[in-house]
Design a protein around this motif. Structure first.
Motif, PDB file in Angstrom:
ATOM      1  N   TYR A 141       0.837  -1.205   0.000  1.00  0.00           N
ATOM      2  CA  TYR A 141       0.000   0.000   0.000  1.00  0.00           C
ATOM      3  C   TYR A 141       0.868   1.249   0.000  1.00  0.00           C
ATOM      4  O   TYR A 141       0.701   2.156  -0.806  1.00  0.00           O
ATOM      5  N   ARG A 142       1.844   1.283   0.904  1.00  0.00           N
ATOM      6  CA  ARG A 142       2.708   2.455   1.081  1.00  0.00           C
ATOM      7  C   ARG A 142       3.562   2.693  -0.170  1.00  0.00           C
ATOM      8  O   ARG A 142       3.784   3.829  -0.592  1.00  0.00           O
ATOM      9  N   SER A 146      -6.341  20.369 -10.415  1.00  0.00           N
ATOM     10  CA  SER A 146      -6.187  21.655  -9.729  1.00  0.00           C
ATOM     11  C   SER A 146      -4.812  21.828  -9.089  1.00  0.00           C
ATOM     12  O   SER A 146      -4.532  22.839  -8.474  1.00  0.00           O
ATOM     13  N   LEU A 147      -3.946  20.815  -9.237  1.00  0.00           N
ATOM     14  CA  LEU A 147      -2.614  20.959  -8.638  1.00  0.00           C
ATOM     15  C   LEU A 147      -1.798  22.006  -9.383  1.00  0.00           C
ATOM     16  O   LEU A 147      -1.884  22.107 -10.602  1.00  0.00           O
ATOM     17  N   PRO A 148      -0.997  22.795  -8.675  1.00  0.00           N
ATOM     18  CA  PRO A 148      -0.142  23.765  -9.359  1.00  0.00           C
ATOM     19  C   PRO A 148       0.817  23.039 -10.301  1.00  0.00           C
ATOM     20  O   PRO A 148       1.168  21.880 -10.075  1.00  0.00           O
ATOM     21  N   VAL A 158       4.487  15.011  -7.310  1.00  0.00           N
ATOM     22  CA  VAL A 158       5.216  16.136  -6.724  1.00  0.00           C
ATOM     23  C   VAL A 158       6.427  16.504  -7.567  1.00  0.00           C
ATOM     24  O   VAL A 158       6.718  17.689  -7.757  1.00  0.00           O
ATOM     25  N   ARG A 216       2.544   9.623  -5.344  1.00  0.00           N
ATOM     26  CA  ARG A 216       2.682  10.955  -4.756  1.00  0.00           C
ATOM     27  C   ARG A 216       3.998  11.597  -5.199  1.00  0.00           C
ATOM     28  O   ARG A 216       4.032  12.756  -5.596  1.00  0.00           O
ATOM     29  N   LEU A 260       5.365  22.032  -8.442  1.00  0.00           N
ATOM     30  CA  LEU A 260       5.313  21.879  -6.993  1.00  0.00           C
ATOM     31  C   LEU A 260       6.692  21.955  -6.366  1.00  0.00           C
ATOM     32  O   LEU A 260       6.843  22.084  -5.159  1.00  0.00           O
ATOM     33  N   ALA A 289      -8.516  10.900  -1.344  1.00  0.00           N
ATOM     34  CA  ALA A 289      -8.892  11.646  -0.135  1.00  0.00           C
ATOM     35  C   ALA A 289      -7.990  12.845   0.060  1.00  0.00           C
ATOM     36  O   ALA A 289      -8.423  13.901   0.516  1.00  0.00           O
ATOM     37  N   GLU A 290      -6.722  12.678  -0.295  1.00  0.00           N
ATOM     38  CA  GLU A 290      -5.782  13.773  -0.090  1.00  0.00           C
ATOM     39  C   GLU A 290      -5.752  14.750  -1.268  1.00  0.00           C
ATOM     40  O   GLU A 290      -5.061  15.757  -1.216  1.00  0.00           O
ATOM     41  N   GLY A 291      -6.507  14.413  -2.343  1.00  0.00           N
ATOM     42  CA  GLY A 291      -6.633  15.363  -3.438  1.00  0.00           C
ATOM     43  C   GLY A 291      -5.541  15.261  -4.493  1.00  0.00           C
ATOM     44  O   GLY A 291      -5.403  16.157  -5.317  1.00  0.00           O
ATOM     45  N   TYR A 292      -4.754  14.176  -4.500  1.00  0.00           N
ATOM     46  CA  TYR A 292      -3.766  14.001  -5.572  1.00  0.00           C
ATOM     47  C   TYR A 292      -4.421  13.430  -6.826  1.00  0.00           C
ATOM     48  O   TYR A 292      -4.011  13.711  -7.928  1.00  0.00           O
ATOM     49  N   TYR A 330       1.281   4.142  -2.903  1.00  0.00           N
ATOM     50  CA  TYR A 330       0.921   5.520  -2.528  1.00  0.00           C
ATOM     51  C   TYR A 330       2.119   6.450  -2.728  1.00  0.00           C
ATOM     52  O   TYR A 330       2.021   7.494  -3.374  1.00  0.00           O
ATOM     53  N   ALA A 356      -7.618   5.188  -2.789  1.00  0.00           N
ATOM     54  CA  ALA A 356      -8.567   5.879  -1.903  1.00  0.00           C
ATOM     55  C   ALA A 356      -7.857   6.998  -1.147  1.00  0.00           C
ATOM     56  O   ALA A 356      -8.370   8.107  -0.994  1.00  0.00           O
ATOM     57  N   GLN A 357      -6.644   6.694  -0.672  1.00  0.00           N
ATOM     58  CA  GLN A 357      -5.889   7.692   0.083  1.00  0.00           C
ATOM     59  C   GLN A 357      -5.525   8.873  -0.823  1.00  0.00           C
ATOM     60  O   GLN A 357      -5.661  10.038  -0.428  1.00  0.00           O
TER      61      GLN A 357
END
Lengths: 481, 481
Positions: free
Chosen positions: B13-14, B78-80, B25, B21, B83, B61-64, B17, B57-58
């Motif tokens: 999972y990690r 909507s991310l700049p 970024v 991410r 980053l 939830a965090e908007g990525y 994720y 899901a994570q």
């Protein structure tokens, strides 16, 4: 001149001391007047010389008497002629003369708790299920530390808190909250409120503008008011704080206070894009971000949301956490994660504020975490609160259906329902409080008039089986308006 | 695009994720870019679908990620675009961009403790004899309260502190310290330092002038500095604070901080006439008097000196007491007696500062006092400290004779010796500290250049039989200059 009552409740020493002091204060004995020798007075009163000697010594030590070689003992010559105005009968109404206070302190609300925060019960906000706390384990740790108490543990600790607890919390924050920090950056405080207070005192000045969430937590706003800062309310929408609005409204604000994991009270999670916008604004303008992460441990649908602090490459975020929600509030322990270059300043501020935290429960807590009880407790409570949250969401949907909108139910120990425009949430809350039913209205948490009516419903302290009845009671109050 | 390591330390999972991410970024995944469905990714990676679902899901939830009906899952639009500046590699030297702080906080000394306060031993100031503390009785009270802990005791207490403890302290202060007060006027604080801090924050404003004793306690002065007040040093002579000098120098000061029972550091008792002058000045000018009564319980030649608060008929005195000296410092409990018309303001201030004190040890302490252990402990320690004080005075007179003047030996747990003009007390203290011998020099406690050299010698933690040797060591240091 002086009389004593051998059978009175006061000691002879006290009677003699009081008689002379009163005589001096009320003017019946004047400055310079001679006082009989202790031998003479003792024989006149028919008492032993000891109480007389002691009373004279005390009156000399306190400066009511003075004693000169050759002149014996006299009433002190340096006493003002008329002592009456300052001491005479004590006036219980203390309104004489100006009573100046700090303007900033006098803007704080003094009314005490509003009616809806006066009791505990169903829908109480910030209330944990105390019966579930592993009191037996806690007590055995307390007993163990009591046995270990020694001279060293009674001494002053440092302003930052105990090293062991700070290491422990650092490890927890790194894994559970994706924080970047070293133990040196952690300061133990008495809870979120003190963490915010010290941050404001170190970083801000009277007149500084500060972004606060609209709606937002009232006690947090008071901290800025007490510093004399200007509060700039920034609306919260479905993605959290509207950063673009803030930049438009007051780009030059010196700080922003946010609850990005679970906004209080609306429960929104701040989106990734808003987080980056906020960090960029802080870096561009040289501002600070205060991240209040008051209840992020309990999240039901996903893992806890990664902290804003962990995304910040410029050390602009001050991160605040507390054990009031995950353990219990009367413990008064929390922490603040300080950017490395500010550690010295926070430390100097803390020393000036209260020297530092008490030691005993820091040691107990460090063991509680290190021995796995903390993680176990959180896991258990997450399941329990998750069940209550589901029961509440269900009940609301059954009883109230489309009349309300449910916000922020995916985390924490409360959710918020919003109601149709024009609903008088405050009046309903007051009526409920009169019935010992505690409903926290949403609209007072707005600073501007454009508030939404609704209620913040806590579910931490209410068993799932009692929730439907509480929701029906809530509905009947809504119906009754 | 994404690789996982089934044998790595991170969960699947990690890994998933983190991979997404990081990709977002660092810009390798762009806004709007499509993400494979969970089913496709799971089969490509050859893993179960659960970790993929959880990671998605994570990230949602965090908007990525965002997910649109018909369009599947995409990187959030909507991310700049860039980053990198805010997150990329973390800069450990946080000096980029302005780092504004409060001016008032930045005047506080950050250097940490001066050398002479770094260790404990003979002549340590403010150190109690920990071995004499009735630890067994204390532990049994702690155990008793642990057994009594219930849901109620885990809840928030009030900002003023526990009712039981306040009643208990009120009774003690009335009889032992001649105070006029009701339990309602008592606020439990974490010690003298917090008591002073809240008083300053409620009563004073930046720019207000304040009388402080010259010489005086450095940490008390820091509280006024942190508020931005102007410190006006007023000399202390044989009768205490020179009130006439203060009126001449700065009549309009808004407050005076005094230690009338046992001036710190000179040990003088403020005379009755000075007390009345001070009360009169406060009433005439609408100023406040803060009475810090830090160690008046221990007095050897007479009874404890009656408090200034008890003489005040106009509710101008804020009285501060602490248990750090009579019990032990790591307890962090003290109290402040508030004029009746200011109670609401202090309460509102306290709520804003830290909500209130922790509950547990308040209950323990109330029992400790009510059951007579406190009075017994004070009586025992007064005899013990009295013996140490006499031993120290004797030794000084034998070893140093007329080279020094001894001040303030009749009370407390320290006395002060003054030395001939020109003695470099600070240098001697630094040399002593290098030998693990702790001598607190007098001159740094003066604000003006007209300081007297000398040392504050604590005798609380040193057995009488060890005192002569310590004094000889002290003499050899004086001789060596």
């Amino acid at each position: 001149m002086i009389a004593v009552d051998r059978k009175g409740p006061k000691t002879l020493y006290r009677q003699i001391y009081d008689a002379y002091r009163t005589g001096i204060v009320d003017g019946s004995l004047r400055a310079g007047q001679r006082i009989p020798s202790t031998r003479v007075l003792a024989s006149e009163l028919g008492v032993s010389r000891f109480p007389v000697l002691n009373a004279y010594a005390q009156l000399l030590a306190e400066g009511y008497f003075e004693s000169r070689i050759g002149a014996g003992t006299v009433v002190s010559n340096s006493l003002p002629d008329n002592l009456a105005p300052s001491v005479q009968t004590r006036k219980r109404v203390a309104t004489i003369g100006p009573r100046p206070m700090a303007r900033t302190a006098s803007v704080l609300p003094i009314s005490g708790r509003p009616p809806w925060l006066r009791g505990r019960g169903a829908f109480g906000v910030g209330q944990v299920d105390f019966d579930q706390f592993p009191l037996r384990i806690w007590s055995s740790l307390v007993a163990r530390h009591c046995r270990k108490m020694d001279a060293e543990s009674l001494q002053y600790g440092g302003p930052m808190g105990s090293k062991a607890l700070r290491e422990t919390i650092r490890n927890y924050l790194r894994t559970a909250r994706s924080l970047h920090c070293e133990a040196e950056q952690l300061m133990i405080v008495s809870g979120s409120q003190q963490a915010l207070d010290i941050s404001v005192r170190v970083l801000l000045e009277p007149g500084d503008a500060v972004w606060v969430e609209e709606p937002g937590y009232h006690l947090a706003k008071d901290v800025f008011s007490m510093m004399g800062c200007e509060l700039v309310p920034i609306p919260v929408d479905g993605e959290g704080l509207n950063v673009a609005f803030g930049i438009e409204r007051c780009r030059k604000a010196r700080a922003a206070l946010v609850t990005p994991s679970h906004q209080f009270p609306l429960g929104v999670t701040m989106s990734a894009s808003r987080r980056f916008q906020l960090l960029e604004w802080a870096q561009d303008t040289g501002s600070w971000i205060i991240e209040d992460d008051y209840d992020s441990e309990y999240r039901y649908t996903t893992s806890p949301i990664a902290s804003l602090q962990g995304l910040d490459g410029n050390d602009r975020v001050i991160y605040i956490g507390t054990f009031s929600k995950v353990l219990f509030p009367s413990l008064r322990l929390g922490y603040v994660v300080i950017p490395p270059d500010l550690i010295d300043r926070f430390l100097a501020g803390r020393r000036t504020m209260d020297l530092g935290p008490p030691r005993f429960f820091q040691d107990v807590l460090a063991d509680f975490i290190d021995e796995g009880h903390f993680a176990r407790h959180i896991r258990r409570m997450r399941v329990l609160y998750g069940g209550r949250q589901a029961a509440l969401v269900n009940s609301i949907s059954q009883e109230l259906g489309p009349r309300v909108e449910v916000l922020g139910a995916q985390a924490g120990m409360h959710l918020t329902v919003t109601l149709p425009k024009g609903t008088r949430d405050k009046e309903i809350a007051e009526r409920a409080a009169a019935m010992n039913f505690w409903l926290w209205p949403l609209s007072p948490l707005y600073m501007s008039a454009r508030s939404r009516p609704g209620f913040i419903l806590g579910f931490g302290s209410t068993a799932a089986r009692h929730i439907p009845r509480a929701v029906r009671k809530f509905r009947s109050l809504l119906d009754a308006r």
